[in-house]
Enzyme design. Structure first.
Site, short mmCIF file in Angstrom:
data_model
loop_
_atom_site.label_atom_id
_atom_site.label_comp_id
_atom_site.label_asym_id
_atom_site.label_seq_id
_atom_site.Cartn_x
_atom_site.Cartn_y
_atom_site.Cartn_z
N ASP A 143 -19.02 -36.06 3.25
CA ASP A 143 -18.04 -36.94 2.62
C ASP A 143 -18.81 -37.92 1.73
O ASP A 143 -19.49 -38.80 2.23
CB ASP A 143 -17.24 -37.67 3.70
CG ASP A 143 -16.24 -38.69 3.13
OD1 ASP A 143 -16.18 -38.86 1.90
OD2 ASP A 143 -15.54 -39.32 3.95
N LYS A 150 -13.11 -44.22 -5.65
CA LYS A 150 -14.21 -45.16 -5.44
C LYS A 150 -15.15 -45.15 -6.64
O LYS A 150 -15.47 -46.18 -7.18
CB LYS A 150 -14.99 -44.80 -4.17
CG LYS A 150 -14.14 -44.61 -2.91
CD LYS A 150 -13.70 -45.92 -2.32
CE LYS A 150 -12.62 -45.82 -1.24
NZ LYS A 150 -12.76 -44.78 -0.23
N TRP A 205 -14.72 -43.70 8.71
CA TRP A 205 -14.33 -42.43 8.08
C TRP A 205 -14.86 -41.25 8.86
O TRP A 205 -14.16 -40.25 9.03
CB TRP A 205 -14.75 -42.40 6.61
CG TRP A 205 -14.14 -43.53 5.84
CD1 TRP A 205 -14.78 -44.58 5.25
CD2 TRP A 205 -12.74 -43.76 5.61
NE1 TRP A 205 -13.88 -45.43 4.66
CE2 TRP A 205 -12.62 -44.95 4.87
CE3 TRP A 205 -11.57 -43.07 5.95
CZ2 TRP A 205 -11.38 -45.47 4.47
CZ3 TRP A 205 -10.34 -43.57 5.55
CH2 TRP A 205 -10.26 -44.76 4.81
C1 LIG Z 1 -12.01 -44.30 1.06
C2 LIG Z 1 -12.73 -43.29 1.85
C3 LIG Z 1 -12.07 -42.22 2.49
C4 LIG Z 1 -10.55 -42.07 2.47
O1 LIG Z 1 -10.14 -41.58 1.28
P1 LIG Z 1 -8.59 -41.25 0.97
O2 LIG Z 1 -8.71 -40.68 -0.40
O3 LIG Z 1 -7.84 -42.53 1.06
O4 LIG Z 1 -8.13 -40.26 1.97
C5 LIG Z 1 -12.82 -41.30 3.18
N1 LIG Z 1 -14.15 -41.41 3.25
C6 LIG Z 1 -14.83 -42.41 2.66
C7 LIG Z 1 -16.31 -42.47 2.78
C8 LIG Z 1 -14.14 -43.38 1.94
O5 LIG Z 1 -14.81 -44.38 1.35
#
Ligand SMILES: *Cc1c(COP(=O)(O)O)cnc(C)c1O
Length: 354
Positions: A167, A191, A100
């Site tokens: 993030d 998540k 990511w």
């Molecule tokens: C799943 C995830 C993403 C991607 O998220 P989307 O909503 O599919 O764009 C980005 N960063 C992390 C840490 C993730 O676990």
């Protein structure tokens, strides 16, 4: 029978939330209408949005006079673009801790100079780099707090004067940290917060002065903040179910109480991974995630037996990401301790068989 759901994302939500959500999908607030079929500008839905924003800040311990919470669309992946679009004027510092972060870096390069201050790519992202320098002239520093795929987590934030962007898709609301050290936090809901379809953005208001370039409205944080996440039609169901989960977190005692539970689950699972001679952990011990436990078999020979045992026990979603192989047990906030214990029992049973 309800499965033990270890899926990495979209992932488990509290069973109580599912019950309440299904009610709201049929008859929301006793309106005789579904939450899906009323105006997002109706009083009933505006209350959902306002409460969700307020509760998100409250749970993170952030002052609503200094921070705004937004519910946007396009996933965390759109934040990889929005953050640099809105704030990268010259150069930004990025920490590369996995898939990511790598994607975030790729997008940021479209907008300016990107300095990768450190990377753990040399060992397939099994650790969190430490002791790197963040140039003081960076517009911001960007990191990924929890690396969903590799099962590593930042347990400390580097000291820096520059704004910190993070993030937190896979560990938001999972632990009591000082969230006021961050200037921009974003997290895809699917998540640890709700269904796919919305992304929580928490932003320090003082960042929202002038932009370094013209920005299309849909990608401009200022516009979304001014319009209270109602610039266009928000993803009403995703926001509604996220609100139900945030209330569930609050009723459990908030993020500190949730963290205690999360630590117990992680500690029990990692103890078994370390004890059981048929398994080995993937991530460096010091950098292990309390949300995603990654582990491999010491020999692949008996994989079919373990898969079979998992299936018999109703364990779902435990296969590792293709870039790590093996297994990944995602043990988000909503994961009950009993499900973790079921997995541990299966690991023990597997050992007895071999
Ligand atoms: C799943 C995830 C993403 C991607 O998220 P989307 O909503 O599919 O764009 C980005 N960063 C992390 C840490 C993730 O676990």
């Amino acid at each position: 029978m309800k499965k033990h759901n270890f899926s990495a994302g979209p992932s488990i939500l509290p069973q109580e939330v599912m019950q309440q959500a299904s009610q709201g999908l049929i008859n929301f607030n006793n309106l005789g209408l579904s939450v899906m079929e009323i105006s997002h500008r109706s009083k009933d839905f505006v209350e959902v949005m306002d409460e969700a924003c307020a509760l998100a800040l409250e749970l993170l311990g952030l002052d609503k006079n200094h921070y705004s919470a937004l519910f946007l669309q396009g996933g965390a992946s759109t934040q990889f673009v929005m953050a640099p679009f809105n704030f990268l004027s010259q150069k930004a510092a990025y920490l590369n801790t996995g898939t990511w972060s790598t994607k975030a870096i790729k997008e940021a390069k479209l907008f300016g100079q990107v300095q990768e201050v450190a990377s753990s790519k040399d060992r397939n992202f099994c650790y969190i780099p430490k002791g790197y320098e963040i140039p003081v002239d960076s517009d911001y520093f960007h990191c990924t707090s929890n690396n969903t795929i590799f099962g590593t987590q930042m347990h400390e934030l580097p000291n820096t004067e520059v704004p910190v962007f993070c993030d937190m898709s896979s560990d938001i609301f999972s632990r009591a940290i000082d969230y006021s050290k961050y200037d921009l936090i974003y997290a895809g809901a699917q998540k640890n917060m709700g269904p796919a379809g919305t992304t929580l953005v928490v932003i320090k208001n003082e960042l929202l002065s002038e932009a370094p370039r013209p920005i299309p409205s849909m990608l401009d944080y200022r516009i979304h903040q001014e319009k209270g996440s109602m610039f266009n039609t928000p993803p009403v169901v995703a926001v509604y179910v996220s609100l139900l989960t945030l209330r569930w977190v609050r009723d459990k005692g908030g993020v500190s109480a949730i963290e205690q539970l999360n630590r117990t689950k992680a500690q029990e699972l990692y103890s078994e991974i370390d004890r059981n001679p048929l398994f080995k952990g993937f991530a460096e011990t010091a950098d292990r995630s309390i949300m995603n436990a990654t582990f491999n078999l010491t020999t692949e020979e008996n994989k079919a037996t373990f898969d079979e045992l998992c299936q018999q026990a109703g364990i779902s979603g435990i296969n590792g990401h293709r870039s790590v192989g093996g297994f990944r047990a995602s043990i988000y906030n909503a994961m009950p301790l009993e499900s973790v214990r079921t997995l541990i029992e299966v690991m023990k049973e597997f050992e007895r068989k071999h």
